[in-house]
Design a protein around this motif. Structure first.
Motif, PDB file in Angstrom:
ATOM      1  N   PHE A 276       0.827  -1.210   0.000  1.00 26.75           N
ATOM      2  CA  PHE A 276       0.000   0.000   0.000  1.00 26.75           C
ATOM      3  C   PHE A 276       0.861   1.260   0.000  1.00 26.75           C
ATOM      4  N   ALA A 277       2.020   1.206   0.633  1.00 31.02           N
ATOM      5  CA  ALA A 277       2.940   2.337   0.536  1.00 31.02           C
ATOM      6  C   ALA A 277       3.436   2.489  -0.902  1.00 31.02           C
ATOM      7  N   ALA A 278       3.742   1.370  -1.564  1.00 31.24           N
ATOM      8  CA  ALA A 278       4.168   1.413  -2.961  1.00 31.24           C
ATOM      9  C   ALA A 278       3.042   1.928  -3.853  1.00 31.24           C
ATOM     10  N   PHE A 279       1.818   1.551  -3.542  1.00 33.69           N
ATOM     11  CA  PHE A 279       0.647   1.990  -4.304  1.00 33.69           C
ATOM     12  C   PHE A 279       0.505   3.512  -4.233  1.00 33.69           C
ATOM     13  N   THR A 361      -6.307  10.921  -0.293  1.00 29.31           N
ATOM     14  CA  THR A 361      -7.658  11.446  -0.547  1.00 29.31           C
ATOM     15  C   THR A 361      -8.193  10.941  -1.873  1.00 29.31           C
ATOM     16  N   TYR A 362      -7.355  10.990  -2.897  1.00 30.61           N
ATOM     17  CA  TYR A 362      -7.791  10.524  -4.220  1.00 30.61           C
ATOM     18  C   TYR A 362      -8.065   9.025  -4.221  1.00 30.61           C
ATOM     19  N   LEU A 363      -7.138   8.235  -3.692  1.00 30.51           N
ATOM     20  CA  LEU A 363      -7.274   6.782  -3.767  1.00 30.51           C
ATOM     21  C   LEU A 363      -8.447   6.269  -2.938  1.00 30.51           C
ATOM     22  N   THR A 364      -8.687   6.853  -1.781  1.00 28.41           N
ATOM     23  CA  THR A 364      -9.819   6.401  -0.965  1.00 28.41           C
ATOM     24  C   THR A 364     -11.141   6.923  -1.514  1.00 28.41           C
ATOM     25  N   GLY A 365     -11.123   8.114  -2.098  1.00 25.10           N
ATOM     26  CA  GLY A 365     -12.365   8.660  -2.654  1.00 25.10           C
ATOM     27  C   GLY A 365     -12.777   8.003  -3.947  1.00 25.10           C
ATOM     28  N   ALA A 366     -11.796   7.604  -4.774  1.00 28.33           N
ATOM     29  CA  ALA A 366     -12.117   6.997  -6.063  1.00 28.33           C
ATOM     30  C   ALA A 366     -12.548   5.538  -5.932  1.00 28.33           C
ATOM     31  N   TYR A 367     -12.106   4.870  -4.882  1.00 31.71           N
ATOM     32  CA  TYR A 367     -12.363   3.430  -4.778  1.00 31.71           C
ATOM     33  C   TYR A 367     -13.853   3.068  -4.782  1.00 31.71           C
ATOM     34  N   PRO A 368     -14.706   3.720  -3.995  1.00 27.00           N
ATOM     35  CA  PRO A 368     -16.127   3.331  -4.022  1.00 27.00           C
ATOM     36  C   PRO A 368     -16.780   3.487  -5.383  1.00 27.00           C
ATOM     37  N   LEU A 369     -16.251   4.379  -6.218  1.00 29.11           N
ATOM     38  CA  LEU A 369     -16.852   4.603  -7.534  1.00 29.11           C
ATOM     39  C   LEU A 369     -16.691   3.398  -8.449  1.00 29.11           C
ATOM     40  N   ARG A 370     -15.779   2.496  -8.097  1.00 32.70           N
ATOM     41  CA  ARG A 370     -15.606   1.289  -8.909  1.00 32.70           C
ATOM     42  C   ARG A 370     -16.805   0.348  -8.775  1.00 32.70           C
ATOM     43  N   PHE A 371     -17.541   0.448  -7.689  1.00 29.82           N
ATOM     44  CA  PHE A 371     -18.659  -0.460  -7.427  1.00 29.82           C
ATOM     45  C   PHE A 371     -19.952   0.141  -7.979  1.00 29.82           C
ATOM     46  N   ASP A 372     -19.974   0.437  -9.267  1.00 31.71           N
ATOM     47  CA  ASP A 372     -21.076   1.216  -9.835  1.00 31.71           C
ATOM     48  C   ASP A 372     -22.052   0.378 -10.637  1.00 31.71           C
ATOM     49  N   GLY A 373     -22.132  -0.897 -10.368  1.00 29.52           N
ATOM     50  CA  GLY A 373     -23.078  -1.769 -11.048  1.00 29.52           C
ATOM     51  C   GLY A 373     -22.760  -3.210 -10.715  1.00 29.52           C
ATOM     52  N   ILE A 391     -12.372 -11.773   2.247  1.00 26.00           N
ATOM     53  CA  ILE A 391     -13.702 -11.435   1.737  1.00 26.00           C
ATOM     54  C   ILE A 391     -14.145 -10.041   2.183  1.00 26.00           C
ATOM     55  N   ASP A 392     -13.561  -9.520   3.246  1.00 27.87           N
ATOM     56  CA  ASP A 392     -13.946  -8.180   3.708  1.00 27.87           C
ATOM     57  C   ASP A 392     -13.057  -7.078   3.142  1.00 27.87           C
ATOM     58  N   TYR A 393     -12.247  -7.390   2.140  1.00 25.30           N
ATOM     59  CA  TYR A 393     -11.294  -6.419   1.608  1.00 25.30           C
ATOM     60  C   TYR A 393     -11.945  -5.095   1.182  1.00 25.30           C
ATOM     61  N   ALA A 399      -8.939   1.784   4.822  1.00 24.51           N
ATOM     62  CA  ALA A 399      -8.260   1.931   6.109  1.00 24.51           C
ATOM     63  C   ALA A 399      -6.784   1.561   5.988  1.00 24.51           C
ATOM     64  N   LYS A 400      -6.471   0.593   5.148  1.00 22.90           N
ATOM     65  CA  LYS A 400      -5.075   0.207   4.941  1.00 22.90           C
ATOM     66  C   LYS A 400      -4.291   1.342   4.276  1.00 22.90           C
ATOM     67  N   ILE A 401      -4.945   2.040   3.363  1.00 21.07           N
ATOM     68  CA  ILE A 401      -4.284   3.183   2.727  1.00 21.07           C
ATOM     69  C   ILE A 401      -4.079   4.308   3.736  1.00 21.07           C
ATOM     70  N   GLU A 402      -5.113   4.593   4.524  1.00 18.15           N
ATOM     71  CA  GLU A 402      -5.001   5.662   5.513  1.00 18.15           C
ATOM     72  C   GLU A 402      -3.930   5.364   6.552  1.00 18.15           C
ATOM     73  N   ALA A 403      -3.661   4.084   6.799  1.00 22.89           N
ATOM     74  CA  ALA A 403      -2.691   3.707   7.835  1.00 22.89           C
ATOM     75  C   ALA A 403      -1.242   3.895   7.405  1.00 22.89           C
ATOM     76  N   VAL A 404      -1.005   4.130   6.122  1.00 25.66           N
ATOM     77  CA  VAL A 404       0.367   4.305   5.641  1.00 25.66           C
ATOM     78  C   VAL A 404       0.924   5.631   6.159  1.00 25.66           C
ATOM     79  N   THR A 405       2.113   5.577   6.751  1.00 26.08           N
ATOM     80  CA  THR A 405       2.728   6.763   7.328  1.00 26.08           C
ATOM     81  C   THR A 405       3.817   7.324   6.410  1.00 26.08           C
TER      82      THR A 405
END
Length: 437
Positions: A276-279, A361-373, A391-393, A399-405
């Motif tokens: 996630f840090a690399a991402f 901000t971008y990566l966490t905000g854009a992610y839910p938009l992938r689930f659009d159908g 299964i809960d990914y 949260a994993k992205i937000e945890a990166v320091t």
């Protein structure tokens, strides 16, 4: 028309679900197969995704392109239906089927209305279990593939990608295109296609997901109807792909005022604790935003290209970090120099607090938009399974992205970015670019 309208309506309804928890169920079929399901009965429509691990990497030696050709033939008639009869039966049900073979995966995507579910499932099962591979269809589709291969020989982007892969992976299947060569595809017979079908579709390598108007019990029965007749085992998967790519520059002469450039180095696995840090680092360096460093330095400040991007590529047997751009021949050398400098800078200095915050901000905000159908949801679910995600990914990923320091990204930047290891493959006639030995 009704089918497309329902799909569109479902896409409009679903963002509310995407912003909340994604209720994924694990389903076990009576025959012992596992699937993941997001159940939603608001629209009478279901998306079913089936993936077989292996893909074109399972081609028999000397038969390169057989599985790819088979993927184009599997819907060209099945059982007692020829190509035209199968297409008419599918269209009469307002169903949609697609079959595709990629480097690591043979994919099956099905979309059907609830009122026609049984008939659509029976037709899909017929295609997977009793494909005809009629000789006239083999000849016709093979010529289509050959036409595409001839076109790729004149396409600088294809030449660059294939050259890069061959340098990186050598004799491993990753080192050559899964579509085959003109010679290998021209030599493929119907018997080769039948063998490819037996090789690529095995229950031991299958992953399944569904989303929409279907219950867990109904899905379990459908899975067995569609897949129950397939062989349990298939061809062995290829081993790990050794990273053979030497640093430097390759130049393939191509008469054009512009050059296509593919560049990269070894990457990082999505299972790595540092992923996630690399991402985040990739988003800062060359992700999808115009504020990415390479867009700023190569495009905006110097006008060397209209666009440039980088991406972490995870495959079953290798991980790489790649980028691509196009530039006029007189600007390629400077662009390469700037990329190397940015690679070295991020390795030693990391990124700023603002870059880290903006990327999160971008990566966490854009992610839910992938689930659009339900079609995108089903595709995401099956991809999660293949990558070994829990299964809960979808509910824990942000949260994993937000945890990166900041300490994480600085440490991982020093590990990931290897300016001395970068390889550039240039297809064109670049000025002042010296090829490596």
């Amino acid at each position: 028309m009704m089918f497309r309208a329902l799909v569109a309506a479902f896409a409009i309804l679903l963002p509310g679900l995407a912003c909340a928890d994604i209720p994924i169920k694990e389903v076990k079929s009576p025959g012992g197969l596992t699937a993941w399901l997001v159940e939603d009965h608001n629209i009478p429509f279901t998306a079913l995704e089936i993936r077989f691990r292996g893909g074109t990497s399972l081609d028999d030696p000397g038969k390169r392109g057989a599985i790819y050709l088979m993927s184009g033939l599997i819907e060209e008639g099945a059982g007692d239906l020829d190509s035209k009869g199968f297409a008419e039966a599918r269209d009469s049900l307002a169903a949609s089927f697609s079959f595709a073979a990629s480097t690591d995966t043979f994919s099956v995507s099905a979309r059907f209305l609830s009122e026609n579910r049984d008939e659509a499932v029976d037709l899909l099962a017929l295609a997977l279990n009793k494909p005809r591979f009629d000789e006239d269809a083999v000849i016709r589709v093979r010529e289509q593939v050959l036409s595409g291969l001839r076109s790729n020989l004149r396409d600088p982007s294809s030449i660059a990608s294939q050259t890069f892969d061959q340098l990186a992976y050598g004799e491993h299947p990753y080192g050559s295109t899964g579509r085959g060569t003109l010679a290998s595809v021209a030599a493929l017979s119907r018997d080769d296609i039948v063998q490819a079908w037996k090789t690529a579709l095995a229950r031991e390598n299958v992953y399944i997901s569904a989303a929409g108007d279907i219950t867990a019990a109904e899905l379990g029965l459908i899975i067995d109807r569609v897949l129950g007749g397939l062989p349990e085992t298939g061809a062995p998967l290829p081993g790990a792909a050794p990273w053979l790519l030497p640093p430097g520059v390759s130049v393939i002469d191509f008469p054009s005022p512009q050059s296509v450039v593919v560049f990269g180095q070894s990457g990082i696995s999505q299972k790595d604790p540092d992923f996630f840090a690399a991402f985040i680092l990739n988003e800062v360096m060359g992700g999808g935003r115009f504020s990415a460093r390479l867009m700023t330095e190569v495009r905006d400040k110097r006008g060397l290209t209209y666009g440039i991007g980088t991406y972490l590529v995870g495959m079953d047997h290798s991980d790489s970090y790649l980028g691509q751009f196009q530039a006029s021949n007189d600007k390629v050398a400077e662009a390469i120099s700037v990329i190397r400098a940015q690679w070295a800078k991020i390795a030693t200095e990391g990124i700023s607090e603002k870059e880290l915050t903006d990327a999160k901000t971008y990566l966490t905000g854009a992610y839910p938009l992938r689930f659009d159908g339900n079609a995108p949801i089903a595709s995401i679910l099956v991809g999660m399974q293949m990558q070994g995600m829990p299964i809960d990914y979808p509910n824990t990923r942000n949260a994993k992205i937000e945890a990166v320091t900041m300490e994480d990204v600085k440490r991982v930047a020093a590990r990931l970015y290897q300016p001395e290891a970068l390889r550039f493959v240039v297809v064109g006639q670049p000025v002042d670019v010296t090829p490596s030995p």
